[in-house]
Write an enzyme that holds these catalytic residues in place. Structure first.
Site, mmCIF file in Angstrom:
data_model
loop_
_atom_site.group_PDB
_atom_site.id
_atom_site.type_symbol
_atom_site.label_atom_id
_atom_site.label_comp_id
_atom_site.label_asym_id
_atom_site.label_seq_id
_atom_site.Cartn_x
_atom_site.Cartn_y
_atom_site.Cartn_z
ATOM 1 C CG ASP A 89 -0.257 -0.046 2.526
ATOM 2 O OD1 ASP A 89 0.951 0.220 2.561
ATOM 3 O OD2 ASP A 89 -0.914 -0.337 3.538
ATOM 4 C CB SER A 90 0.415 4.508 -1.437
ATOM 5 O OG SER A 90 -0.792 4.966 -0.844
ATOM 6 N N GLY A 91 0.747 4.053 1.904
ATOM 7 C CA GLY A 91 0.868 4.851 3.125
ATOM 8 C C GLY A 91 -0.319 5.772 3.335
ATOM 9 C CG ASP A 264 -5.680 -5.617 1.950
ATOM 10 O OD1 ASP A 264 -5.319 -5.286 3.090
ATOM 11 O OD2 ASP A 264 -6.296 -4.846 1.185
ATOM 12 C CG HIS A 333 -8.415 -22.725 11.537
ATOM 13 N ND1 HIS A 333 -8.865 -23.849 10.867
ATOM 14 C CD2 HIS A 333 -9.500 -21.911 11.701
ATOM 15 C CE1 HIS A 333 -10.170 -23.719 10.652
ATOM 16 N NE2 HIS A 333 -10.572 -22.562 11.151
#
Length: 374
Positions: A89-91, A264, A333
């Site tokens: 990600d870019s921040g 994500d 798990h």
């Protein structure tokens, strides 16, 4: 990076992302490795869960250990010893999370380093440079993650600045002669007209993939579904679509139904450490006393290392004793549960029976199927 769209079922898409470092079957779930580690897991263990791509965090890795230490190891792959693809990600989201500690201006964001309090500045150009040094296979543009709730005027100003930052990100990425992929991020909060402007502007700049940002930040699920139904058909068919920071198993299912290819979220790993475990019929809270004498595995249908070897009673005991092994076994798990879910979704799309899969999925967890308006 090359994206191959293989087949569709309704709006759902089955495809592949092809990188020099390996192939990612889509729809895909990416475990989050914020500090260059999926918490408590070795890269080999993460791979065994079925994960093919990880997410790394530009903001945190820049502040610690920093670009120079990363370069000593070649890049993030060499540093953490994960040899598959990595998206960073870019921040932008971390800056959004800093709240009062940050000041957003046209040139970038001024904030105090949360580690030691020193003043720091992050801009679209700087984000591209850090991600170049990280060796990210997918680089994300630097944007402002619009908070929720936001009125239309604020959301418009925020989205327009993100578009200008997108153009600056593209320019710096190209100047660095970065041969990896660069994704744009669609903003506009819950307003369809603002999302339209954002998609159009990003497609004009031109990116290798498009993410839907600014969702899962507190808005009602109906709004998330509505925005996805509105935005996804406008994204070029031949480009991958990524829903950032999402989510629960149901959110993954609903994202796929509306045309998303990539997800994500920290949920499987964070929930695992808190003893919330995903199983075929919903969620188990392993801390509950009812598991104290239960010799059965977490999930009879799961093939993960934890379910093959340990009982609920043992996992309950580890949780009660606050043993590190408990958090590790729970994480194995939950990550495997997410990868098995994605594999079943991919198979259902291939076979053209995704809606039947969706019906069965909701029946098992005892929830109604959300309406699809697309």
């Amino acid at each position: 990076m090359k994206f191959e769209l293989q087949t569709t079922d309704g709006q759902a898409r089955r495809g592949r992302l092809i990188f020099e470092r390996g192939v990612v079957e889509t729809p895909a779930f990416m475990p989050v490795g914020t500090y260059g580690t999926v918490k408590g897991m070795t890269p080999e263990e993460v791979k065994e869960t079925g994960a093919q791509i990880l997410l790394g965090n530009t903001f945190h890795l820049w502040l610690r250990p920093g670009q120079e230490i990363m370069k000593l190891h070649g890049d993030l792959h060499g540093f953490m010893q994960w040899h598959g693809p990595i998206l960073t990600d870019s921040g932008g989201f971390q800056v959004f999370s800093l709240g009062a500690m940050r000041k957003i201006k046209e040139e970038g964001v001024h904030f105090r380093n949360p580690i030691n309090g020193t003043p720091v500045f992050l801009s679209p150009e700087k984000s591209m440079e850090i991600q170049y040094d990280l060796g990210s296979d997918i680089v994300m543009i630097f944007d402002e993650c619009t908070p929720y709730p936001a009125d239309w005027d604020y959301a418009k100003r925020s989205m327009e600045m993100s578009l200008r930052w997108a153009a600056r990100s593209r320019k710096r990425f190209d100047e660095l002669q970065n041969k990896n992929a660069l994704f744009g991020i669609i903003q506009g909060s819950i307003y369809e007209d603002l999302r339209d402007i954002s998609v159009k502007g990003l497609v004009e700049i031109g990116f290798d993939g498009y993410a839907v940002g600014g969702l899962a930040v507190g808005e009602p699920k109906e709004d998330m579904h509505r925005i996805l139904e509105h935005v996804c058909p406008q994204i070029p068919q031949d480009k991958p679509r990524y829903l950032m920071g999402v989510g629960k198993p149901e959110d993954l299912v609903e994202g796929v139904r509306r045309g998303i290819d990539m997800f994500d979220c920290v949920m499987p790993t964070r929930n695992a450490r808190n003893g919330h475990l995903f199983v075929t019929h919903g969620v188990i809270k392993i801390r509950n006393a009812k598991h104290k004498e239960d010799t059965s595995p977490l999930d009879e249908q799961c093939d993960c290392y934890t379910c093959r070897n340990y009982s609920r009673a043992y996992l309950h005991h580890l949780d009660r004793c606050n043993e590190i092994l408990g958090a590790r076994l729970n994480t194995i798990h939950n990550l495997r549960y997410y990868q098995r879910l994605m594999a079943k979704i991919r198979q259902a799309i291939e076979e053209g029976n995704l809606e039947q899969f969706v019906e069965d999925f909701y029946q098992r967890i005892g929830k109604p199927v959300p309406a699809l308006s697309i």
